[in-house]
Design a protein around this motif. Structure first.
Motif, PDB file in Angstrom:
ATOM      1  N   ASN A 273       8.114  17.071   3.972  1.00 17.27           N
ATOM      2  CA  ASN A 273       7.538  15.737   4.159  1.00 17.27           C
ATOM      3  C   ASN A 273       7.085  15.122   2.840  1.00 17.27           C
ATOM      4  OD1 ASN A 273       7.076  13.945   6.451  1.00 17.27           O
ATOM      5  ND2 ASN A 273       4.936  13.979   5.810  1.00 17.27           N
ATOM      6  N   ASP A 274       6.610  15.953   1.901  1.00 11.34           N
ATOM      7  CA  ASP A 274       6.218  15.440   0.584  1.00 11.34           C
ATOM      8  C   ASP A 274       7.427  14.811  -0.120  1.00 11.34           C
ATOM      9  OD1 ASP A 274       3.645  16.442   1.003  1.00 11.34           O
ATOM     10  OD2 ASP A 274       4.143  18.368   0.094  1.00 11.34           O
ATOM     11  N   PHE A 275       8.587  15.465  -0.003  1.00 13.64           N
ATOM     12  CA  PHE A 275       9.804  14.915  -0.606  1.00 13.64           C
ATOM     13  C   PHE A 275      10.225  13.623   0.097  1.00 13.64           C
ATOM     14  CE2 PHE A 275      10.012  19.246  -2.159  1.00 13.64           C
ATOM     15  CZ  PHE A 275      10.626  19.135  -3.403  1.00 13.64           C
ATOM     16  N   ILE A 276      10.033  13.559   1.408  1.00 13.68           N
ATOM     17  CA  ILE A 276      10.403  12.344   2.151  1.00 13.68           C
ATOM     18  C   ILE A 276       9.529  11.169   1.703  1.00 13.68           C
ATOM     19  CG2 ILE A 276      10.476  11.288   4.437  1.00 13.68           C
ATOM     20  CD1 ILE A 276      11.110  14.080   5.572  1.00 13.68           C
ATOM     21  N   ILE A 277       8.236  11.420   1.528  1.00 20.47           N
ATOM     22  CA  ILE A 277       7.331  10.356   1.051  1.00 20.47           C
ATOM     23  C   ILE A 277       7.795   9.852  -0.308  1.00 20.47           C
ATOM     24  CG2 ILE A 277       4.968   9.832   0.314  1.00 20.47           C
ATOM     25  CD1 ILE A 277       4.057  12.026   2.329  1.00 20.47           C
ATOM     26  N   LYS A 278       8.086  10.768  -1.213  1.00 19.03           N
ATOM     27  CA  LYS A 278       8.531  10.382  -2.554  1.00 19.03           C
ATOM     28  C   LYS A 278       9.865   9.635  -2.485  1.00 19.03           C
ATOM     29  CE  LYS A 278       8.098  10.578  -7.096  1.00 19.03           C
ATOM     30  NZ  LYS A 278       6.986   9.914  -7.812  1.00 19.03           N
ATOM     31  N   ALA A 279      10.787  10.096  -1.637  1.00 18.19           N
ATOM     32  CA  ALA A 279      12.090   9.457  -1.518  1.00 18.19           C
ATOM     33  C   ALA A 279      11.957   8.028  -1.012  1.00 18.19           C
ATOM     34  CB  ALA A 279      12.989  10.268  -0.581  1.00 18.19           C
ATOM     35  N   VAL A 280      11.097   7.808  -0.025  1.00 23.09           N
ATOM     36  CA  VAL A 280      10.874   6.464   0.506  1.00 23.09           C
ATOM     37  C   VAL A 280      10.233   5.573  -0.551  1.00 23.09           C
ATOM     38  CG1 VAL A 280       9.498   5.132   2.158  1.00 23.09           C
ATOM     39  CG2 VAL A 280      10.770   7.147   2.929  1.00 23.09           C
ATOM     40  N   ALA A 281       9.238   6.107  -1.267  1.00 20.35           N
ATOM     41  CA  ALA A 281       8.542   5.321  -2.288  1.00 20.35           C
ATOM     42  C   ALA A 281       9.497   4.858  -3.385  1.00 20.35           C
ATOM     43  CB  ALA A 281       7.405   6.142  -2.892  1.00 20.35           C
ATOM     44  N   LEU A 282      10.354   5.751  -3.854  1.00 19.71           N
ATOM     45  CA  LEU A 282      11.304   5.382  -4.908  1.00 19.71           C
ATOM     46  C   LEU A 282      12.375   4.431  -4.381  1.00 19.71           C
ATOM     47  CD1 LEU A 282      11.718   8.830  -6.698  1.00 19.71           C
ATOM     48  CD2 LEU A 282      10.392   6.844  -7.464  1.00 19.71           C
TER      49      LEU A 282
END
Length: 442
Positions: A273-282
């Protein structure tokens, strides 16, 4: 003069709350900043501080009272030298000295205008543009309402700037207020019918359908009422459309395992989920036109990526917001998300921590859900519904059949803000970030 302590608005959307607990009692002396009470909003329990110093002269609302309207009096604060005998002189009293006509005989009948004013309840105590209370006598409020006056535009001549009868009698309403009244009448008249049509059967009608059957009636708390109202509004007013993609996670899972091994000494463990948050933000930075919110008659394009993440709690959910997610490291996002999630479950988040954001993530993968459609949470322009990663046969780029870990996602989009092609670009950017995780560190 005794001062009313009013039910505070602890968030921009709060209309009522529960006075959970008084932290003071009648006769206590308080100073500015002292804690007075614990207030339960639809989302959290928050402490309410005193603004002025004085003595608690009377508590008007008992602790445990539900549905207390914002700006309604909950207690009376006495100033130095005042006693409980002075409470009758507060603005909440039925009449004030400056509003009383010259003395007349007991048999004299009041003038028609005065009789009409006396028969009409005084409007609720008004507030200024900054939320501060405007002090006005009950009769002044009634006259102002009849004349279409905005008390925020009137200077009071009474004690402490209080607006009295003479102030409103000599004032005239602004033309725009008068012109707006007829236009507002039609929607107001239509509102009850529209609300009735949208609300469905009443509680009594539903109960009659189940006469003779055993059931337990569960009262709705503030959170469940708010969720019901906001999501009903969202589905009725937001033109949703949905975009779906499968994401291959094998590269991300391998990269995550390597990072976690290196970060083990620091006590950091990154989740998918941490990677998903970062992916959405970028992705929101890569497709800036999609980083926007609906604001009624305009669209607000956001500069930073403030990503909201749904957190399930007992009886409902929170969507805490991770601000500036595009600029934070994965380890920082991970720590911040863990902290917000813990305080969300304890209902200890402040309103600014769960309001705002332009895009949301709802992840039910850990519950074994393959895919689902989420409801856009206004004013967000979209929400990404994330399913679980499962092993599936896929055809590789070389045409060979192989087994891969595949995660299904569905992006729900507000068509007023994001069109189909723009939404496709945003989802493509999210997929590319997750399938090529090392690029998110560049």
């Amino acid at each position: 003069m005794p001062t009313e302590i009013l039910m505070p608005a602890l968030s921009p959307t709060m209309e009522e709350g529960t006075l959970a607990k008084w932290l003071v009692k009648e006769g206590d002396t308080v100073a500015s900043g002292d804690l007075l009470a614990e207030i339960e909003t639809d989302k959290a329990t928050m402490e309410f501080e005193a603004v002025d110093e004085g003595v608690i002269g009377k508590i008007l609302i008992a602790e445990g009272s539900e549905g207390v309207k914002v700006n309604s009096p909950i207690a009376i604060l006495l100033e130095d030298g005042e006693s409980a005998d002075d409470i009758g002189a507060t603005p909440a009293a039925p009449a004030a000295a400056e509003d009383t006509a010259p003395a007349a005989s007991k048999d004299a009948s009041p003038a028609p205008a005065q009789a009409a004013a006396a028969a009409t309840p005084a409007p609720a105590a008004p507030a200024g543009a900054d939320g501060s209370r405007i002090f006005a006598s009950p009769l002044a409020r009634r006259i102002a309402a009849d004349k279409g006056l905005d008390l925020a535009d009137i200077s009071g001549s009474g004690p402490r700037g209080r607006i009295v009868k003479a102030d409103v009698e000599n004032a005239t309403a602004a033309p725009k207020a008068a012109a707006a009244a007829p236009a507002a009448a039609a929607p107001a008249a239509a509102a009850p019918a529209a609300a009735a049509a949208a609300s469905g059967p009443t509680a009594d009608q539903v109960a009659r359908m189940y006469e003779g059957r055993d059931y337990e009636e569960v009262a709705l708390d503030g959170m469940r009422k708010t969720i019901a109202a906001r999501l009903s509004e969202a589905k009725q007013t937001i033109p949703h459309f949905y975009l779906r993609r499968d994401i291959q996670l094998d590269a991300l899972l391998k990269f995550r395992a390597e990072l976690n091994k290196q970060l083990e000494g620091r006590g950091v463990k990154l989740s998918v989920n941490d990677f998903i948050i970062k992916a959405v933000a970028l992705a929101l930075q890569a497709v800036p036109d999609a980083n926007a919110v609906w604001a009624g008659d305009r669209v607000l394009k956001m500069k930073s990526s403030d990503v909201a993440v749904a957190v399930a709690i007992e009886g409902g959910l929170f969507t805490p917001v991770l601000q500036d997610s595009d600029m934070k490291s994965l380890s920082t996002l991970s720590a911040e998300m863990k902290d917000l999630a813990k305080r969300a479950r304890d209902r200890k988040l402040a309103p600014h921590e769960y309001q705002g954001g332009s895009f949301a993530i709802s992840n039910l993968g850990m519950f074994g859900i393959d895919n689902f459609d989420a409801i856009v949470n206004p004013p967000h322009a979209g929400i990404l519904a994330v399913g679980s990663g499962v092993k599936k046969p896929v055809v590789g780029a070389d045409g060979e059949l192989k087994v891969a870990t595949v995660m299904s996602v569905t992006m729900s989009v507000d068509h007023r803000v994001i069109d189909g092609a723009l939404g496709a670009d945003l989802l493509k950017a999210i997929v590319e970030n997750l399938e090529n995780p090392m690029t998110m560190l560049a």
